[in-house]
Design a protein around this motif. Structure first.
Motif, mmCIF file in Angstrom:
data_model
loop_
_atom_site.group_PDB
_atom_site.id
_atom_site.type_symbol
_atom_site.label_atom_id
_atom_site.label_comp_id
_atom_site.label_asym_id
_atom_site.label_seq_id
_atom_site.Cartn_x
_atom_site.Cartn_y
_atom_site.Cartn_z
ATOM 1 N N VAL A 54 0.849 -1.196 0.000
ATOM 2 C CA VAL A 54 0.000 0.000 0.000
ATOM 3 C C VAL A 54 0.885 1.247 0.000
ATOM 4 C CG1 VAL A 54 -1.793 1.299 1.204
ATOM 5 C CG2 VAL A 54 -1.826 -1.209 1.246
ATOM 6 N N VAL A 55 0.556 2.179 -0.889
ATOM 7 C CA VAL A 55 1.176 3.508 -0.895
ATOM 8 C C VAL A 55 0.136 4.489 -0.399
ATOM 9 C CG1 VAL A 55 2.254 5.302 -2.287
ATOM 10 C CG2 VAL A 55 2.691 2.907 -2.812
ATOM 11 N N LEU A 70 -7.877 -2.355 6.234
ATOM 12 C CA LEU A 70 -7.035 -3.421 5.686
ATOM 13 C C LEU A 70 -6.277 -4.146 6.796
ATOM 14 C CD1 LEU A 70 -5.533 -1.664 2.525
ATOM 15 C CD2 LEU A 70 -7.327 -3.401 2.572
ATOM 16 N N ALA A 71 -5.776 -3.375 7.757
ATOM 17 C CA ALA A 71 -5.035 -3.987 8.863
ATOM 18 C C ALA A 71 -5.930 -4.870 9.712
ATOM 19 C CB ALA A 71 -4.394 -2.900 9.724
ATOM 20 N N ALA A 72 -7.228 -4.562 9.749
ATOM 21 C CA ALA A 72 -8.165 -5.354 10.554
ATOM 22 C C ALA A 72 -8.543 -6.668 9.887
ATOM 23 C CB ALA A 72 -9.432 -4.538 10.829
ATOM 24 N N SER A 73 -8.227 -6.808 8.603
ATOM 25 C CA SER A 73 -8.570 -8.043 7.900
ATOM 26 C C SER A 73 -7.674 -9.178 8.375
ATOM 27 C CB SER A 73 -8.408 -7.856 6.385
ATOM 28 O OG SER A 73 -8.551 -9.095 5.723
ATOM 29 N N PRO A 74 -8.249 -10.320 8.770
ATOM 30 C CA PRO A 74 -7.425 -11.448 9.227
ATOM 31 C C PRO A 74 -6.700 -12.170 8.093
ATOM 32 C CG PRO A 74 -9.729 -12.078 9.176
ATOM 33 C CD PRO A 74 -9.688 -10.605 8.856
ATOM 34 N N ASP A 75 -7.053 -11.841 6.843
ATOM 35 C CA ASP A 75 -6.484 -12.550 5.706
ATOM 36 C C ASP A 75 -5.377 -11.782 4.995
ATOM 37 O OD1 ASP A 75 -8.302 -14.683 6.024
ATOM 38 O OD2 ASP A 75 -9.842 -13.540 4.975
ATOM 39 N N LEU A 76 -5.134 -10.512 5.387
ATOM 40 C CA LEU A 76 -4.171 -9.680 4.686
ATOM 41 C C LEU A 76 -2.988 -9.318 5.564
ATOM 42 C CD1 LEU A 76 -6.436 -7.141 2.749
ATOM 43 C CD2 LEU A 76 -5.522 -9.312 1.947
ATOM 44 N N GLU A 77 -1.830 -9.226 4.932
ATOM 45 C CA GLU A 77 -0.630 -8.677 5.563
ATOM 46 C C GLU A 77 -0.276 -7.394 4.812
ATOM 47 O OE1 GLU A 77 4.172 -9.500 5.760
ATOM 48 O OE2 GLU A 77 2.810 -11.163 5.304
ATOM 49 N N VAL A 78 -0.485 -6.238 5.459
ATOM 50 C CA VAL A 78 -0.304 -4.945 4.809
ATOM 51 C C VAL A 78 1.156 -4.522 4.909
ATOM 52 C CG1 VAL A 78 -1.003 -2.527 4.757
ATOM 53 C CG2 VAL A 78 -2.680 -4.310 5.349
ATOM 54 N N ARG A 79 1.742 -4.216 3.749
ATOM 55 C CA ARG A 79 3.123 -3.748 3.686
ATOM 56 C C ARG A 79 3.145 -2.340 3.098
ATOM 57 N NH1 ARG A 79 6.076 -9.136 1.067
ATOM 58 N NH2 ARG A 79 5.349 -10.639 2.650
ATOM 59 N N ARG A 80 3.666 -1.386 3.869
ATOM 60 C CA ARG A 80 3.756 -0.008 3.397
ATOM 61 C C ARG A 80 4.896 0.126 2.385
ATOM 62 N NH1 ARG A 80 1.091 3.550 6.797
ATOM 63 N NH2 ARG A 80 1.513 5.046 5.133
ATOM 64 N N THR A 81 4.621 0.830 1.315
ATOM 65 C CA THR A 81 5.583 1.013 0.230
ATOM 66 C C THR A 81 5.678 2.490 -0.105
ATOM 67 O OG1 THR A 81 4.875 -1.148 -0.619
ATOM 68 C CG2 THR A 81 6.229 0.182 -2.074
ATOM 69 N N ASP A 82 6.824 2.893 -0.646
ATOM 70 C CA ASP A 82 7.081 4.323 -0.858
ATOM 71 C C ASP A 82 6.526 4.868 -2.168
ATOM 72 O OD1 ASP A 82 8.446 4.476 1.549
ATOM 73 O OD2 ASP A 82 10.357 3.888 0.635
ATOM 74 N N ALA A 84 4.453 4.112 -6.247
ATOM 75 C CA ALA A 84 3.628 3.257 -7.099
ATOM 76 C C ALA A 84 4.500 2.344 -7.953
ATOM 77 C CB ALA A 84 2.731 4.117 -7.989
ATOM 78 N N GLU A 85 5.661 2.839 -8.379
ATOM 79 C CA GLU A 85 6.569 2.015 -9.183
ATOM 80 C C GLU A 85 7.033 0.797 -8.390
ATOM 81 O OE1 GLU A 85 6.775 5.245 -8.824
ATOM 82 O OE2 GLU A 85 6.106 5.881 -10.830
ATOM 83 N N GLU A 86 7.305 1.002 -7.112
ATOM 84 C CA GLU A 86 7.738 -0.103 -6.267
ATOM 85 C C GLU A 86 6.619 -1.127 -6.089
ATOM 86 O OE1 GLU A 86 9.758 -0.857 -1.864
ATOM 87 O OE2 GLU A 86 9.474 1.182 -2.643
ATOM 88 N N VAL A 87 5.393 -0.643 -5.973
ATOM 89 C CA VAL A 87 4.243 -1.539 -5.856
ATOM 90 C C VAL A 87 4.133 -2.416 -7.106
ATOM 91 C CG1 VAL A 87 1.730 -1.639 -5.844
ATOM 92 C CG2 VAL A 87 2.908 -0.108 -4.278
ATOM 93 N N ARG A 88 4.209 -1.794 -8.275
ATOM 94 C CA ARG A 88 4.083 -2.554 -9.528
ATOM 95 C C ARG A 88 5.213 -3.575 -9.669
ATOM 96 N NH1 ARG A 88 2.425 2.706 -10.906
ATOM 97 N NH2 ARG A 88 0.237 2.760 -11.597
ATOM 98 N N ALA A 89 6.416 -3.179 -9.249
ATOM 99 C CA ALA A 89 7.546 -4.110 -9.328
ATOM 100 C C ALA A 89 7.352 -5.294 -8.392
ATOM 101 C CB ALA A 89 8.844 -3.371 -8.992
ATOM 102 N N ASP A 90 6.838 -5.031 -7.183
ATOM 103 C CA ASP A 90 6.606 -6.117 -6.222
ATOM 104 C C ASP A 90 5.537 -7.084 -6.710
ATOM 105 O OD1 ASP A 90 8.539 -5.154 -4.557
ATOM 106 O OD2 ASP A 90 7.170 -4.141 -3.173
ATOM 107 N N VAL A 91 4.473 -6.543 -7.325
ATOM 108 C CA VAL A 91 3.413 -7.413 -7.858
ATOM 109 C C VAL A 91 3.946 -8.224 -9.028
ATOM 110 C CG1 VAL A 91 1.176 -7.445 -9.023
ATOM 111 C CG2 VAL A 91 1.539 -5.922 -7.072
#
Length: 380
Positions: A54-55, A70-82, A84-91
């Protein structure tokens, strides 16, 4: 019926099948290779949390509210990212299942995911719920302000309404939201895929029985046609059941797959094995050469598996193909097995799917018996 004749037919058929090394490879080894590699590609063990990047800026109230959901969801692990380019690269590299880019002051968010990833589709479902919750709260606050409340009063009214509705639970009744990912998805998918494919492939043994005159010699004795039919059908059913049981046991022990209610799983798998048996008998009666059955059965099984969600989640195929898939047993069995993995699900959860599978099994076996009696027994 004569039990000795039936057992002799079953033993002869199974012995011939056990000598087929290629067939044994596709029954014993190939399903688990597929489960492992496809399961890892879909996110591994279905019990683990799905990583989401998430950015967002904490100073943005909307972004902060979405992050809390999102943090309250038991099925997700939220990772903060700096960025949008980094998000696309991680996906793209598979480090996260999906990414969400929240632009400050904007009401439109960018969602990044792979359409062929089952864990990505599951993450999207959770993200949609979180964004929907925040959007509903903001709309309720604006409506209260429009009605004359101050912003502080509006927020208090909405919080009170949320507290009153906290005990309300929504129970899903179909596939889609909250579907398992990773091994929890690929294990039932490959159970259906390989049970059907290998059942169709072993129809070659039925053709071989006709070619070498085993059925003709059996009928030369004082044996009824129904006894031969039952023996041949039981042989195919045992192969299908053995394939299914092997996948259930090994996937549970090695991959940690939780299949759900044993009674419900047994019913669904048994009905699907009956469908596969009927299909195998029909192919065995129609083709004239043993080499034709492996050429017809596996391609047909793969196509039906595609339509039924056995090769990828149904969301990837789209609504038209998904609708067509429900003309065949794979879709109904897949929905049932996935539904049984949900907490609290039991045999009552899948009674519709079980009823449809029972009807399909009855039709498949009736047609197969009629064709087999006319083409295989009368001409043996």
């Amino acid at each position: 019926m004569r039990p000795r004749v039936i057992s002799a037919l079953v033993v002869a058929n199974l012995s011939r099948q056990a000598r087929d090394r290629v067939g044994l490879f596709f029954m014993v080894v190939m399903p688990f290779v597929t489960i492992m590699f496809v399961g890892l590609a879909m996110g591994g063990a279905g019990s683990e949390k799905i990583p989401v990047a998430v950015v967002a800026q904490d100073s943005d109230p909307t972004a902060a509210a979405v992050l809390r959901e999102l943090a309250a969801s038991p099925d997700l692990e939220v990772r903060r990212t700096d960025s949008a380019e980094e998000v696309r690269a991680d996906v793209r590299r598979g480090r996260v299942a999906a990414g969400l880019v929240i632009t400050p002051g904007s009401t439109e968010f960018d969602l990044v995911l792979s359409q062929t990833s089952g864990s990505g589709m599951a993450a999207r479902s959770e993200i949609d719920v979180a964004v929907g919750e925040v959007s509903a709260v903001q709309e309720a606050i604006r409506a209260a302000i429009t009605a004359g409340a101050t912003p502080a009063q509006a927020e208090e009214y909405v919080r009170a309404a949320q507290a009153e509705s906290a005990d309300v639970a929504v129970r899903g009744t179909g596939g889609g939201d909250g579907e398992p990912t990773g091994f929890a998805y690929t294990a039932p998918a490959n159970l259906l895929l390989f049970t059907f494919i290998n059942s169709m492939a072993v129809a070659a043994a039925l053709v071989e029985s006709r070619r070498i005159g085993m059925i003709r010699r059996t009928l030369a004795a004082p044996v009824r046609e129904s006894t031969v039919l039952f023996g041949e059908a039981l042989s195919r059913l045992l192969v299908a059941a053995a394939q299914s049981l092997l996948i259930i046991v090994v996937s549970a022990l090695v991959f940690g797959v939780r299949w759900g209610d044993p009674l419900g799983v047994t019913l669904v798998v048994a009905l699907f094995c009956l469908v596969a048996t009927g299909a195998a008998m029909l192919v065995g009666a129609l083709v004239a050469n043993p080499s034709q059955a492996p050429a017809i059965g596996p391609p047909l099984g793969i196509v039906l598996g595609m339509l039924g969600g056995c090769l990828w989640p149904k969301e990837v195929a789209g609504e038209p193909l998904t609708t067509i898939g429900y003309l065949f047993p794979h879709s109904w069995a897949m929905d049932a097995l996935l539904a049984l993995t949900r907490p609290g699900a039991g045999i009552g959860t899948v009674w519709v799917e079980a009823a449809v599978l029972a009807g399909m099994a009855a039709v498949a076996l009736a047609v197969a018996v009629a064709v087999f009696r006319r083409r295989a027994l009368r001409t043996a």
